[in-house]
Design a protein around this motif. Structure first.
Motif, short mmCIF file in Angstrom:
data_model
loop_
_atom_site.label_atom_id
_atom_site.label_comp_id
_atom_site.label_asym_id
_atom_site.label_seq_id
_atom_site.Cartn_x
_atom_site.Cartn_y
_atom_site.Cartn_z
N THR A 2 0.82 -1.14 -0.13
CA THR A 2 -0.06 0.08 -0.07
C THR A 2 0.73 1.33 0.15
N ALA A 3 2.08 1.20 0.14
CA ALA A 3 3.04 2.39 0.36
C ALA A 3 2.91 3.31 -0.88
N SER A 4 2.76 4.50 -0.78
CA SER A 4 2.67 5.42 -1.74
C SER A 4 4.28 5.95 -2.09
N PRO A 5 4.71 6.47 -3.17
CA PRO A 5 5.94 7.05 -3.29
C PRO A 5 6.40 7.92 -2.35
N GLU A 6 5.42 8.85 -1.87
CA GLU A 6 5.82 9.93 -0.72
C GLU A 6 6.22 8.98 0.66
N ASN A 7 5.42 7.94 0.74
CA ASN A 7 5.99 7.04 2.21
C ASN A 7 7.05 6.58 2.09
N ALA A 39 2.21 4.12 6.05
CA ALA A 39 1.88 3.43 4.95
C ALA A 39 1.13 2.43 4.93
N ARG A 76 10.21 -1.35 -0.68
CA ARG A 76 10.04 -0.75 -1.88
C ARG A 76 9.85 -1.90 -3.06
#
Length: 223
Positions: free
Chosen positions: A104-109, A147, A195
Motif C-alpha cells: 500500500t505504500a505510496s512514493p511519498e511514504n 503507509a 519498495r
C-alpha cells in the motif's frame, strides 16, 4: 524539580501536561522508577493538579507510568518480563505492518522512510546523540504504520509505542556502540524491501529486527 520542564501553554492543559511529562521521561529527566508527584509537576508546569492528574492518566493508558490507590505514580521500570511482552507483541505487529505497507505504500511514504534513514546516517556522522537516534528509529516505524493505512493496526501500535520508546532508550544506553553500528543498515534494508523486496523476506526481516532489539536489551538488563 529543575528547570528542565517549561511552562505548559494555556490550551489543552491535560494533553500539554502529558506531552511535557512524556518528553521529560524520554529525555532522562525522569528515569525508570522515578516518582511523579502531582503537586511538584503542577507547580513546575504552571497548571492545576487536576490537569496533571488527567495528563498522568493519559500516560498510564500508554503504559508509560504506573499508579493506583494509596501509592504514588511512577515511571515504569524496565523489567525482563515487560520487555518480553512488549517486544513479542511488537514483532507480530511489525510483521503485519511491513507486509501490508509493502502493498500500500505510496512514493511519498517510501521517500519519507528513505529520508529518515538518511537522517540517522547524518546523526551518526555528526554528534551521534543516542536519544535523537532512538527518536528517528521510532519515527521510521511510525511511517511504516502510516503507509500500511490500517487504522486498527496503528491503534494497536500506539498502545505500546511509548513503552517501546522508553525501552529503546534503555537499550541504547546499555549498548550504544552495538545500537549505533546496526541502526542505519537495518532500517535501510527494511526500506529497500518495502519498495521492491520479496514479501516473505520482508516479513522475516521485520521479525528479526525486533528480536535483535529484544535480545540486546535483555543482555543489557542482565549486565
Amino acid at each position: 524539580m529543575s528547570s528542565a520542564l517549561p511552562k505548559a501553554p494555556r490550551r489543552g492543559l491535560a494533553d500539554e501536561s502529558a506531552d511535557l511529562v512524556r518528553a521529560a521521561i524520554f529525555s532522562g529527566h525522569f528515569p525508570p522508577g522515578a516518582p511523579l508527584r502531582e503537586v511538584e509537576l503542577a507547580a513546575r508546569l504552571g497548571v492545576s493538579r487536576g490537569s496533571v492528574r488527567e495528563g498522568l492518566a493519559r500516560l498510564e493508558r500508554e503504559g508509560l507510568v504506573r499508579g493506583g490507590w494509596h501509592r504514588g505514580t511512577t515511571v515504569i521500570d524496565v523489567t525482563a518480563k515487560d520487555v518480553e511482552e512488549v517486544y513479542t507483541l511488537r514483532a507480530a505487529l511489525d510483521r503485519l505492518a511491513a507486509t501490508t505497507a509493502r502493498r500500500t505504500a505510496s512514493p511519498e511514504n517510501l521517500s519519507r522512510l528513505d529520508q529518515t534513514v538518511a537522517d540517522m546516517a547524518a546523526e551518526i556522522a555528526g554528534a551521534a546523540d543516542a536519544r535523537r537516534l532512538v527518536a528517528l528509529d521510532i519515527a521510521f516505524h511510525d511511517q511504516i504504520y502510516t503507509a500500511a493505512g490500517n487504522d486498527r493496526l496503528t491503534t494497536a501500535w500506539r498502545t505500546i509505542r511509548s513503552q517501546l520508546h522508553l525501552f529503546q532508550l534503555r537499550r541504547a544506553d546499555a549498548g550504544y556502540d552495538h545500537y549505533r553500528a546496526r541502526v542505519v543498515d537495518e532500517h535501510r534494508e527494511l526500506a529497500a524491501l518495502l519498495r521492491s523486496g520479496d514479501p516473505n523476506t520482508l516479513a522475516r526481516l521485520a521479525e528479526e529486527h525486533v528480536d535483535s532489539a529484544r535480545r540486546s536489551l535483555l543482555a543489557g538488563l542482565a549486565d
